[in-house]
Design an enzyme around this catalytic site. Structure first.
Site, PDB file in Angstrom:
ATOM      1  N   ARG A  86      28.662  97.546  47.051  1.00 42.63           N
ATOM      2  CA  ARG A  86      28.430  98.954  46.654  1.00 42.63           C
ATOM      3  C   ARG A  86      27.953  99.715  47.871  1.00 42.63           C
ATOM      4  NH1 ARG A  86      24.494  99.039  41.557  1.00 42.63           N
ATOM      5  NH2 ARG A  86      23.204  99.732  43.259  1.00 42.63           N
ATOM      6  N   ASP A 122      15.649  90.145  44.000  1.00 43.00           N
ATOM      7  CA  ASP A 122      16.667  90.052  42.959  1.00 43.00           C
ATOM      8  C   ASP A 122      18.031  90.598  43.441  1.00 43.00           C
ATOM      9  OD1 ASP A 122      17.454  89.479  40.292  1.00 43.00           O
ATOM     10  OD2 ASP A 122      17.435  91.634  39.902  1.00 43.00           O
ATOM     11  N   THR A 144       9.489  88.820  47.229  1.00 44.26           N
ATOM     12  CA  THR A 144       9.202  90.161  46.720  1.00 44.26           C
ATOM     13  C   THR A 144       7.718  90.277  46.422  1.00 44.26           C
ATOM     14  OG1 THR A 144       9.451  91.746  44.912  1.00 44.26           O
ATOM     15  CG2 THR A 144       9.905  89.481  44.347  1.00 44.26           C
ATOM     16  N   ILE A 145       7.173  91.445  46.737  1.00 48.77           N
ATOM     17  CA  ILE A 145       5.773  91.676  46.351  1.00 48.77           C
ATOM     18  C   ILE A 145       5.676  91.823  44.836  1.00 48.77           C
ATOM     19  CG2 ILE A 145       5.094  92.761  48.533  1.00 48.77           C
ATOM     20  CD1 ILE A 145       5.128  95.480  46.983  1.00 48.77           C
ATOM     21  N   ASP A 146       6.810  92.139  44.174  1.00 50.89           N
ATOM     22  CA  ASP A 146       6.756  92.480  42.747  1.00 50.89           C
ATOM     23  C   ASP A 146       6.526  91.266  41.840  1.00 50.89           C
ATOM     24  OD1 ASP A 146       7.381  95.019  43.646  1.00 50.89           O
ATOM     25  OD2 ASP A 146       9.507  94.866  43.150  1.00 50.89           O
ATOM     26  N   ASP A 148       8.644  89.470  40.393  1.00 53.22           N
ATOM     27  CA  ASP A 148       9.452  89.639  39.182  1.00 53.22           C
ATOM     28  C   ASP A 148      10.702  88.761  39.165  1.00 53.22           C
ATOM     29  OD1 ASP A 148      10.787  90.924  41.214  1.00 53.22           O
ATOM     30  OD2 ASP A 148      11.238  92.747  40.107  1.00 53.22           O
ATOM     31  N   ARG A 181     -16.300 110.364  38.799  1.00 53.46           N
ATOM     32  CA  ARG A 181     -14.908 110.782  38.640  1.00 53.46           C
ATOM     33  C   ARG A 181     -14.063 109.675  37.986  1.00 53.46           C
ATOM     34  NH1 ARG A 181     -13.896 113.428  44.624  1.00 53.46           N
ATOM     35  NH2 ARG A 181     -14.245 115.578  44.002  1.00 53.46           N
ATOM     36  N   MET A 188       2.681  99.538  43.088  1.00 53.38           N
ATOM     37  CA  MET A 188       4.118  99.188  43.024  1.00 53.38           C
ATOM     38  C   MET A 188       4.374  98.062  42.028  1.00 53.38           C
ATOM     39  SD  MET A 188       5.575  99.349  46.885  1.00 53.38           S
ATOM     40  CE  MET A 188       6.164 100.883  47.590  1.00 53.38           C
ATOM     41  N   GLU A 241       3.753 101.628  38.835  1.00 53.81           N
ATOM     42  CA  GLU A 241       4.711 102.737  39.030  1.00 53.81           C
ATOM     43  C   GLU A 241       5.767 102.818  37.927  1.00 53.81           C
ATOM     44  OE1 GLU A 241       6.788 102.042  42.733  1.00 53.81           O
ATOM     45  OE2 GLU A 241       7.527 100.084  42.073  1.00 53.81           O
ATOM     46  N   GLN A 292       1.124  98.504  50.366  1.00 49.62           N
ATOM     47  CA  GLN A 292       1.187  97.188  49.707  1.00 49.62           C
ATOM     48  C   GLN A 292       2.237  96.274  50.328  1.00 49.62           C
ATOM     49  OE1 GLN A 292       0.921  98.154  45.113  1.00 49.62           O
ATOM     50  NE2 GLN A 292       1.453  99.951  46.299  1.00 49.62           N
TER      51      GLN A 292
HETATM   52  O1  F6P Z   1      10.685  95.819  45.336  1.00 49.31           O
HETATM   53  C1  F6P Z   1       9.652  96.099  46.225  1.00 49.31           C
HETATM   54  C2  F6P Z   1       9.266  97.548  46.154  1.00 49.31           C
HETATM   55  O2  F6P Z   1       8.186  97.733  47.049  1.00 49.31           O
HETATM   56  C3  F6P Z   1       8.948  98.072  44.765  1.00 49.31           C
HETATM   57  O3  F6P Z   1       7.667  97.672  44.334  1.00 49.31           O
HETATM   58  C4  F6P Z   1       9.118  99.565  44.984  1.00 49.31           C
HETATM   59  O4  F6P Z   1       9.451 100.234  43.794  1.00 49.31           O
HETATM   60  C5  F6P Z   1      10.271  99.623  45.950  1.00 49.31           C
HETATM   61  O5  F6P Z   1      10.321  98.383  46.618  1.00 49.31           O
HETATM   62  C6  F6P Z   1      10.150 100.739  46.971  1.00 49.31           C
HETATM   63  O6  F6P Z   1      11.315 100.757  47.735  1.00 49.31           O
HETATM   64  P1  F6P Z   1      11.505 101.672  49.023  1.00 49.31           P
HETATM   65  O7  F6P Z   1      10.959 100.907  50.187  1.00 49.31           O
HETATM   66  O8  F6P Z   1      12.963 101.875  49.104  1.00 49.31           O
HETATM   67  O9  F6P Z   1      10.732 102.944  48.809  1.00 49.31           O
END
Ligand code: F6P
Length: 366
Positions: A86, A122, A144-146, A148, A181, A188, A241, A292
């Site tokens: 793509r 992924d 991946t930091i996620d 997932d 506050r 992320m 997010e 992050q």
């Molecule tokens: O998949 C890792 C990640 O940091 C997500 O947590 C985040 O939504 C995305 O990448 C941000 O991507 P970019 O670097 O394109 O802004």
């Protein structure tokens, strides 16, 4: 077939620990007498052999990877806009997506590569699987930091991101308490709330909103009011997010552009605007963003990255192509890439860790 030359590339968003993988692959492969070509900016260096970035396709020697294990980012460069199936290009003045995967396969052969290590999340694993189906001998390394990606207990990068987010929460506690506050911290994670959940527990957040649990405003407002009534007129609210209100959508920055992923944007500010009129407290928003993704990896990510790198070379030796290395604690194993892709690892809304977080008073807005 004897292996003489392998390629290595990093794809998708960078994350702490990538350099530890690169170092391990180079050290182990060179020890076997193989040559290792570092491919620049994900598949960009395979889509176009004349493509030149500051990183550059180059043969890597042990001296090139000395001490990189402690550095964030990736010495090879990366991109999350170079999916060869793509690929974004301009045709008739319009940005369109075309399939350049045959060119990638041709260039892999022209470079004389016998195998390729593809380090990515992924999206990169999907690309690796599709290129493997076209005959490329690929081994995947999940990152991946996620956190997932299904199929592996952990991906490297996650622990470092949680450390960074927890440090931010510690700092926000200080200033929130001083000013009475409500501090909203947006983290992320895309469609999974792992970074938000782990750092909320580690950093003692009062509210934690994750994509897996659609939130309502009333319980959040009540939780903040309860704290105020109990003499603590400040609160820390973490929002992933990708979190969305019940019946609503995650907050995005417009439609997806050609060749790009949809971009999540604005969850924290949307929440703050909705809460503030009901709180009689000032609300401030911090979006931690790409902080992050950077920084020196914590030891867990360095060790996991190193073990994944060594295991990837072992996979090539064993002829396990189309496989991805994975952590099945305490061992590193390999699984077909097809097993890992297409299944996002998400938090169980009624799972043990969520129940334990609720037991220490964290409100999930449900
Ligand atoms: O998949 C890792 C990640 O940091 C997500 O947590 C985040 O939504 C995305 O990448 C941000 O991507 P970019 O670097 O394109 O802004």
């Amino acid at each position: 077939m004897a292996i003489r030359k392998i390629g290595i590339m990093t794809g998708g968003g960078d994350c702490p620990g990538l350099n530890a993988v690169i170092r391990a692959v180079v050290l182990k492969a060179r020890g076997l007498g193989w040559e290792v070509l570092g491919i620049e900016d994900a598949t960009s260096g395979l889509i176009d052999l004349d493509y030149r970035s500051p990183h550059g396709n180059r043969w890597l020697e042990p001296g090139d990877v000395e001490h990189i294990h402690a550095r964030g980012g990736t010495i090879l460069g990366t991109s999350n806009r170079s999916d060869p199936f793509r690929f974004a290009t301009i045709a008739d003045g319009q940005k369109v997506e075309i399939d350049v995967s045959d060119r990638v396969v041709d260039n892999y052969h022209r470079l004389g590569l016998d195998a390729l290590v593809s380090i990515g999340g992924d999206g990169s694993m999907r690309i690796a699987e599709a290129l493997a189906a076209k005959g490329m001998r690929i081994v995947g390394v999940p990152k991946t930091i996620d956190q997932d990606l299904a199929g592996t207990d952990y991906t490297f990068g996650f622990q470092t991101a949680v450390e960074t987010a927890t440090d931010a929460l510690d700092r926000l506690h200080d200033t929130a308490k001083s000013h009475d506050r409500v501090m909203v911290l947006e983290l992320m994670g895309r469609d999974a709330g792992w970074i938000a959940l782990y750092s909320s527990i580690a950093g003692a957040a009062h509210v934690c909103l994750i994509p897996e649990i659609p939130y309502r405003y009333e319980p959040i407002i009540e939780a903040i009011h309860r704290r105020k009534a109990a003499g603590a007129p400040y609160s820390i609210v973490v929002i992933a997010e990708g979190a969305a209100p019940a019946g609503g959508q995650a907050s995005h920055l417009g439609p997806r552009a050609a060749g790009e992923m949809p971009r999540l944007f604005g969850a924290g500010h949307r929440l703050a605007s909705a809460l503030e009129p009901h709180l009689h407290l000032e609300v401030r928003v911090t979006v931690l963003g790409h902080l992050q993704r950077g920084g020196s990896p914590v030891q867990f990510d360095r060790v996991l990255g190193t073990r994944f790198g060594v295991a990837a070379v072992d996979c090539i030796l064993a002829g396990k192509f189309g496989h991805m290395v994975a952590l099945r604690t305490p061992d590193i194993v390999s699984i077909p890439i097809a097993e890992a892709i297409g299944r996002t690892r998400r938090i169980e809304p009624d799972g043990q860790i969520v129940r334990q977080a609720k037991d220490v008073g964290i409100c999930f807005g449900d």
